[in-house]
Design an enzyme around this catalytic site. Structure first.
Site, PDB file in Angstrom:
ATOM      1  N   HIS A   1       0.813  -1.194   0.182  1.00 35.03           N
ATOM      2  CA  HIS A   1      -0.194  -0.262   0.133  1.00 35.03           C
ATOM      3  C   HIS A   1       0.879   1.238   0.064  1.00 35.03           C
ATOM      4  O   HIS A   1       0.498   2.185   0.508  1.00 35.03           O
ATOM      5  CB  HIS A   1      -1.009   0.038   1.241  1.00 35.03           C
ATOM      6  CG  HIS A   1      -1.965  -0.952   1.193  1.00 35.03           C
ATOM      7  ND1 HIS A   1      -3.026  -0.825   0.472  1.00 35.03           N
ATOM      8  CD2 HIS A   1      -2.142  -2.443   1.535  1.00 35.03           C
ATOM      9  CE1 HIS A   1      -3.865  -1.876   0.504  1.00 35.03           C
ATOM     10  NE2 HIS A   1      -3.160  -2.895   1.321  1.00 35.03           N
TER      11      HIS A   1
ATOM     12  N   ASP B   1      -1.061  -5.210   5.753  1.00 35.58           N
ATOM     13  CA  ASP B   1      -1.869  -6.274   5.171  1.00 35.58           C
ATOM     14  C   ASP B   1      -1.581  -6.380   3.647  1.00 35.58           C
ATOM     15  O   ASP B   1      -0.984  -5.228   3.074  1.00 35.58           O
ATOM     16  CB  ASP B   1      -3.336  -5.838   5.495  1.00 35.58           C
ATOM     17  CG  ASP B   1      -3.619  -4.396   4.734  1.00 35.58           C
ATOM     18  OD1 ASP B   1      -2.991  -3.707   4.985  1.00 35.58           O
ATOM     19  OD2 ASP B   1      -4.857  -4.280   4.505  1.00 35.58           O
ATOM     20  N   GLU B   2      -2.114  -7.104   2.910  1.00 33.90           N
ATOM     21  CA  GLU B   2      -2.097  -7.199   1.651  1.00 33.90           C
ATOM     22  C   GLU B   2      -0.765  -7.003   1.107  1.00 33.90           C
ATOM     23  O   GLU B   2      -0.684  -6.296  -0.257  1.00 33.90           O
ATOM     24  CB  GLU B   2      -3.179  -6.397   1.015  1.00 33.90           C
ATOM     25  CG  GLU B   2      -4.697  -6.732   1.388  1.00 33.90           C
ATOM     26  CD  GLU B   2      -5.855  -5.834   0.974  1.00 33.90           C
ATOM     27  OE1 GLU B   2      -6.937  -6.418   0.764  1.00 33.90           O
ATOM     28  OE2 GLU B   2      -5.506  -4.716   0.989  1.00 33.90           O
ATOM     29  N   ALA B   3       0.368  -7.338   1.621  1.00 34.89           N
ATOM     30  CA  ALA B   3       1.611  -7.258   1.176  1.00 34.89           C
ATOM     31  C   ALA B   3       1.949  -8.452   0.049  1.00 34.89           C
ATOM     32  O   ALA B   3       2.997  -9.183   0.136  1.00 34.89           O
ATOM     33  CB  ALA B   3       2.690  -7.211   2.096  1.00 34.89           C
ATOM     34  N   HIS B   4       1.174  -8.416  -1.002  1.00 37.04           N
ATOM     35  CA  HIS B   4       1.213  -9.535  -1.859  1.00 37.04           C
ATOM     36  C   HIS B   4       2.365  -9.589  -2.807  1.00 37.04           C
ATOM     37  O   HIS B   4       2.970 -10.455  -3.375  1.00 37.04           O
ATOM     38  CB  HIS B   4      -0.131  -9.592  -3.021  1.00 37.04           C
ATOM     39  CG  HIS B   4      -1.317  -9.655  -1.854  1.00 37.04           C
ATOM     40  ND1 HIS B   4      -1.616 -10.438  -0.888  1.00 37.04           N
ATOM     41  CD2 HIS B   4      -2.386  -8.901  -2.219  1.00 37.04           C
ATOM     42  CE1 HIS B   4      -2.797 -10.148  -0.390  1.00 37.04           C
ATOM     43  NE2 HIS B   4      -3.359  -9.432  -1.255  1.00 37.04           N
TER      44      HIS B   4
END
Length: 540
Positions: free
Chosen positions: A282, A345-348
């Protein structure tokens, strides 16, 4: 022939008496058309019929009535006087009364009292005692008195919230409320990154949150679409990274003075601001602002879409940690509160190994500058620092493995803030016909957002590990104060009740009636709320 004379006098007396009685009745009817008409418009609200539900309610005795002679009597303490002035500011416009705030003790009046010996009230608890002669608010500190004032507001007619003079009477039902919160963390998150909200818009939301005893404002200050806080050592973060938003609008950012003004305003309402700088994902706004933060050394363009998971700070680069140190140092120095949220979060686009290494260093930096870490629950996939809080945003359908990972962390001492997306994400649509919001977590009507128990929500998590609840409002589709209010209300009061009220009070059938009574109050405050068909709102 003499007898009719006394009879005539008697008949005359009877007629005069009847006329006098009729005159009194007419006069009484005239009086009834004034004050009692207002009383019919503003009946005395039963004690404790508020949101959040109080812990203990003992109704009884005559109501307390505000009059033009009412004073607000405070202890000789700046904190207490500030609460007294706040109360006066709420009551003066609608009542038209002077309501002087004074340290002088006198008969009657509204009394704000500190009693440090009443340990059972804790930091935020209070006692409200209402009788014909006086209304007394007691707490161990100003925060408790401020929570008591919110109860007092809700016990008064909804018209008390208006900013023009309204007819009375202004009465509080007789009896005693003794109240303490179930959880210490009762939060609301506002995403100012996807769409930017001005200082005044944030203040408006703070005032609305305060009415329902929310004590944490989580500001999501950075994301792919915008960086919203000035950082002197990296100025392009705000001036360039903050120059846009979802859909390509002008964006914006808070100067340090503006950020401190938000903190001051929240603190005056006994609300702690928790800033979030999301990392390592993000982060496109930061990566676009400084090419050297990218592994390739090439800055990506600014981003105005709504996809997630594509950006990442360059974990191997030393400059990444200089950047993190500078940002955390400056934000921590501005923020008097205990916590600093680092996202996670969402550290893809970050490998698991890199994620673990990065979060170790980021958490150490937060500790270096005297703050306690909060991270989204993916933090439990790394090694949460001692004292860290993990914010759970999963769904009922989240994988058992992910829930078990969170449970293990809780069993090992990491406390949790519960923000399940399919329960309390305020940006989820109410129904398929809701014009705003998203639906990736499903539709979240008012009953669904209220009807769950934080202590029993996650299998394997000890009840003692629950720090509290928080209602996030992400802003992909939210760009105005009306949008905020439509999505937050009436769900936000229910989340506030989950955080404040004892589990024993939890009852949807009873709650929806208390919530319905909030409708006129929200209207008086100008809150553009969603009239859910699940709630029996008053007609009109």
């Amino acid at each position: 022939m003499s007898q009719p004379r006394p009879f005539s006098r008697l008949l005359g007396s009877l007629l005069l008496a009847a006329a006098a009685t009729l005159s009194c009745a007419v006069a009484a009817d005239a009086d009834d058309a004034a004050e009692p008409a207002a009383a019919r418009a503003h009946p005395v609200r039963p004690l404790g019929q508020i949101v959040p539900a109080p812990a203990s309610v003992l109704p009884g005795g005559p109501p307390y009535t505000l009059t033009p002679q009412t004073t607000i009597q405070v202890d000789a303490s700046p904190g207490v006087r500030a609460v007294g002035e706040y109360l006066a500011g709420v009551l003066r416009p609608s009542t038209g009364y002077a309501l002087p705030v004074t340290e002088a003790r006198g008969p009657g009046g509204i009394r704000l009292r500190l009693r440090s010996a009443e340990r059972e009230l804790g930091d935020e608890g209070y006692r409200l005692q209402s009788s014909r002669d006086a209304l007394t608010l007691t707490a161990r500190g100003p925060a408790g008195l401020f929570r008591a004032v919110q109860t007092l507001r809700q016990q008064l007619p909804a018209a008390v919230e208006k900013d023009t003079r309204q007819p009375g009477p202004w009465q509080v039902a007789g009896g005693t409320i003794t109240d303490t919160p179930r959880y210490g963390h009762r939060g609301a998150m506002l995403d100012v990154s996807r769409h930017f909200f001005t200082v005044d818009q944030v203040k408006r939301y703070v005032d609305q949150l305060a009415l329902y005893k929310i004590n944490k404002l989580h500001l999501h200050l950075s994301d792919d679409q915008g960086w919203r806080i000035a950082v002197d050592s990296w100025p392009r973060l705000a001036t360039y990274g903050g120059s846009t938003q979802v859909g390509g609008g002008p964006g914006g950012y808070y100067t340090k003075a503006q950020y401190k003004e938000i903190l001051r305003y929240a603190a005056a309402r006994h609300m702690e601001v928790v800033p979030e700088i999301d990392m390592p994902g993000h982060t496109n706004a930061a990566l676009a602002s400084y090419a050297e933060l990218n592994c390739s050394g090439v800055a990506p363009p600014l981003y105005t879409g709504t996809s997630v998971g594509f950006s990442s700070l360059c974990v191997p680069k030393a400059i990444t940690y200089d950047f993190i140190d500078d940002v955390i140092r400056e934000v921590a120095a501005l923020t008097p509160g205990k916590y600093l949220h680092i996202g996670g979060d969402e550290a893809h686009s970050t490998s698991h190994e890199d994620y673990v290494a990065f979060m170790d260093r980021a958490q150490a930096t937060v500790a270096k500058y005297g703050k306690t870490v909060i991270g989204w629950h993916q933090l439990t996939g790394a090694t949460p620092a001692e004292g860290a809080l993990a914010q759970y945003w999963g769904l009922d359908g989240t994988s058992p493995a992910e829930k078990a990972q969170v449970a293990r962390a809780a069993q090992n001492g990491t406390r949790l803030i519960l923000s399940p997306a399919d329960r309390v994400y305020l940006d989820m649509k109410y129904t398929k016909d809701t014009p705003l919001g998203l639906a990736w977590a499903g539709y979240v009507e008012v009953q669904r957002s209220y009807d769950w128990d934080p202590a029993a929500y996650l299998p394997g998590v000890p009840a003692s590990a629950i720090a509290g609840v928080e209602a996030p409002l992400w802003s992909e589709t939210i760009s105005t104060s009306d949008h905020i209010e439509y999505m937050a209300f009436p769900r936000l009061p229910g989340v506030a009740e989950l955080g404040w009220s004892p589990a024993s009070t939890h009852d949807w059938e009873k709650y929806k009636v208390r919530l319905a009574a909030q409708g006129p109050r929200m209207e008086a405050l100008g809150i553009d709320y969603y009239r859910s068909p699940q709630v029996p709102w008053p007609a009109g």
